[in-house]
Design a protein around this motif. Structure first.
Motif, PDB file in Angstrom:
ATOM      1  N   ARG A  86       4.298 122.483  -1.700  1.00 44.57           N
ATOM      2  CA  ARG A  86       4.094 122.933  -0.324  1.00 44.57           C
ATOM      3  C   ARG A  86       2.657 123.395  -0.101  1.00 44.57           C
ATOM      4  O   ARG A  86       2.038 123.086   0.919  1.00 44.57           O
ATOM      5  CB  ARG A  86       5.051 124.079   0.011  1.00 44.57           C
ATOM      6  CG  ARG A  86       4.989 124.525   1.469  1.00 44.57           C
ATOM      7  CD  ARG A  86       5.776 125.822   1.676  1.00 44.57           C
ATOM      8  NE  ARG A  86       5.899 126.157   3.078  1.00 44.57           N
ATOM      9  CZ  ARG A  86       4.932 126.694   3.827  1.00 44.57           C
ATOM     10  NH1 ARG A  86       3.742 126.947   3.274  1.00 44.57           N
ATOM     11  NH2 ARG A  86       5.135 126.963   5.105  1.00 44.57           N
ATOM     12  N   ARG A  90       0.085 121.635   2.417  1.00 42.97           N
ATOM     13  CA  ARG A  90      -0.482 122.429   3.515  1.00 42.97           C
ATOM     14  C   ARG A  90      -2.004 122.333   3.521  1.00 42.97           C
ATOM     15  O   ARG A  90      -2.636 122.193   4.576  1.00 42.97           O
ATOM     16  CB  ARG A  90      -0.054 123.887   3.378  1.00 42.97           C
ATOM     17  CG  ARG A  90      -0.541 124.789   4.520  1.00 42.97           C
ATOM     18  CD  ARG A  90      -0.115 126.233   4.269  1.00 42.97           C
ATOM     19  NE  ARG A  90      -0.354 127.071   5.432  1.00 42.97           N
ATOM     20  CZ  ARG A  90      -1.506 127.679   5.700  1.00 42.97           C
ATOM     21  NH1 ARG A  90      -2.538 127.511   4.873  1.00 42.97           N
ATOM     22  NH2 ARG A  90      -1.635 128.435   6.773  1.00 42.97           N
ATOM     23  N   ILE A 189       1.900 123.676  11.739  1.00 44.25           N
ATOM     24  CA  ILE A 189       1.991 123.016  10.431  1.00 44.25           C
ATOM     25  C   ILE A 189       2.924 123.812   9.523  1.00 44.25           C
ATOM     26  O   ILE A 189       3.802 123.252   8.853  1.00 44.25           O
ATOM     27  CB  ILE A 189       0.595 122.887   9.791  1.00 44.25           C
ATOM     28  CG1 ILE A 189      -0.238 121.852  10.547  1.00 44.25           C
ATOM     29  CG2 ILE A 189       0.713 122.499   8.316  1.00 44.25           C
ATOM     30  CD1 ILE A 189      -1.664 121.724  10.046  1.00 44.25           C
ATOM     31  N   ASP A 190       2.755 125.133   9.510  1.00 41.49           N
ATOM     32  CA  ASP A 190       3.618 125.981   8.684  1.00 41.49           C
ATOM     33  C   ASP A 190       5.081 125.867   9.122  1.00 41.49           C
ATOM     34  O   ASP A 190       5.997 125.860   8.285  1.00 41.49           O
ATOM     35  CB  ASP A 190       3.161 127.440   8.764  1.00 41.49           C
ATOM     36  CG  ASP A 190       1.878 127.686   7.984  1.00 41.49           C
ATOM     37  OD1 ASP A 190       1.630 126.954   6.999  1.00 41.49           O
ATOM     38  OD2 ASP A 190       1.120 128.601   8.351  1.00 41.49           O
ATOM     39  N   LEU A 193       6.447 122.645   7.746  1.00 43.05           N
ATOM     40  CA  LEU A 193       6.629 122.715   6.297  1.00 43.05           C
ATOM     41  C   LEU A 193       7.790 123.630   5.930  1.00 43.05           C
ATOM     42  O   LEU A 193       8.507 123.374   4.955  1.00 43.05           O
ATOM     43  CB  LEU A 193       5.339 123.197   5.630  1.00 43.05           C
ATOM     44  CG  LEU A 193       4.149 122.238   5.733  1.00 43.05           C
ATOM     45  CD1 LEU A 193       2.932 122.828   5.029  1.00 43.05           C
ATOM     46  CD2 LEU A 193       4.494 120.868   5.148  1.00 43.05           C
TER      47      LEU A 193
END
Length: 221
Positions: A86, A90, A189-190, A193
């Motif tokens: 992850r 990221r 984005i977080d 994810l």
């Protein structure tokens, strides 16, 4: 002794001239003569390294993509804090956002190439025939997550990689236009994810769509 020429450096110098012209006025402004003037070299030297205008455009984009890959690797190597699937994924995705002058220029150059390829079949064919290296890289990182148990085995890594790339395309545009702040783009984005990787995630947690650390994002419309 004759002065030794660094040919890679000279090619990079000329490619950077292409990027500056393309990011300012589009590819219509990129001619051999203008590139030579922008790079501070002779047109004969541009032709020596790249040949035709088409070859120059293709090579300049290849060099830009190589520089982008190198920057991503430097970011990954320098992060040190989260060497997990992850964390690495990221880092790669955030590196793609136009958060500084170089990355903003990179976005505008790619946009100029896209616009030109709509009317230039030879350039469009070059894009179609280019292996989807970035997509494959993201898919491998997601597959790594599956191997470690951080991503559900039912997840299709190729499809998820395609979705992430298309999301980044939209975020790049909204950041450049000022519709979304860099923090809001990173928060999205977080959010993606957090859904992809096996974690407890509530819809009202920090980073959910439309929020940045619990505050509304600046996206308008």
């Amino acid at each position: 002794m004759p002065k030794r020429v660094d040919h890679d450096l000279r090619r990079r110098q000329i490619a950077e001239a292409v990027w500056r012209l393309a990011s300012t006025n589009g590819l219509e402004d990129v001619t051999l003569r203008r590139v030579a003037a922008e790079a501070g070299v002779s047109m004969r030297l541009v032709q020596y390294y790249f040949g035709t205008r088409h070859d120059l455009l293709v090579s300049a984009l290849d060099i830009l993509n190589s520089v982008t890959a190198e920057r991503a690797q430097e970011q990954i190597a320098g992060s040190g804090g989260d060497p997990t699937p992850r964390g690495v994924l990221r880092t790669v995705l955030v590196e793609m956002l136009p958060l500084d002058e170089h990355r903003r220029m990179r976005y505008l150059v790619h946009l100029a190439y896209f616009i030109r390829s709509r009317s230039d079949e030879a350039l469009a064919a070059t894009f179609r025939d280019t292996p989807p290296v970035l997509e494959e890289t993201l898919a491998k990182l997601i597959s790594w997550g599956k191997d470690t148990g951080a991503v559900d085995q039912a997840v299709d890594q190729k499809t998820e990689a395609e979705l992430l790339l298309n999301s980044i395309d939209g975020l790049q545009t909204s950041v450049v236009l000022g519709q979304r702040t860099p923090d809001a783009a990173i928060a999205l984005i977080d959010y993606q994810l957090d859904k992809l990787f096996c974690q407890d995630f509530a819809s009202d947690s920090p980073g959910a769509p439309g929020t940045v650390d619990g505050r509304s994002s600046t996206r308008e419309g």
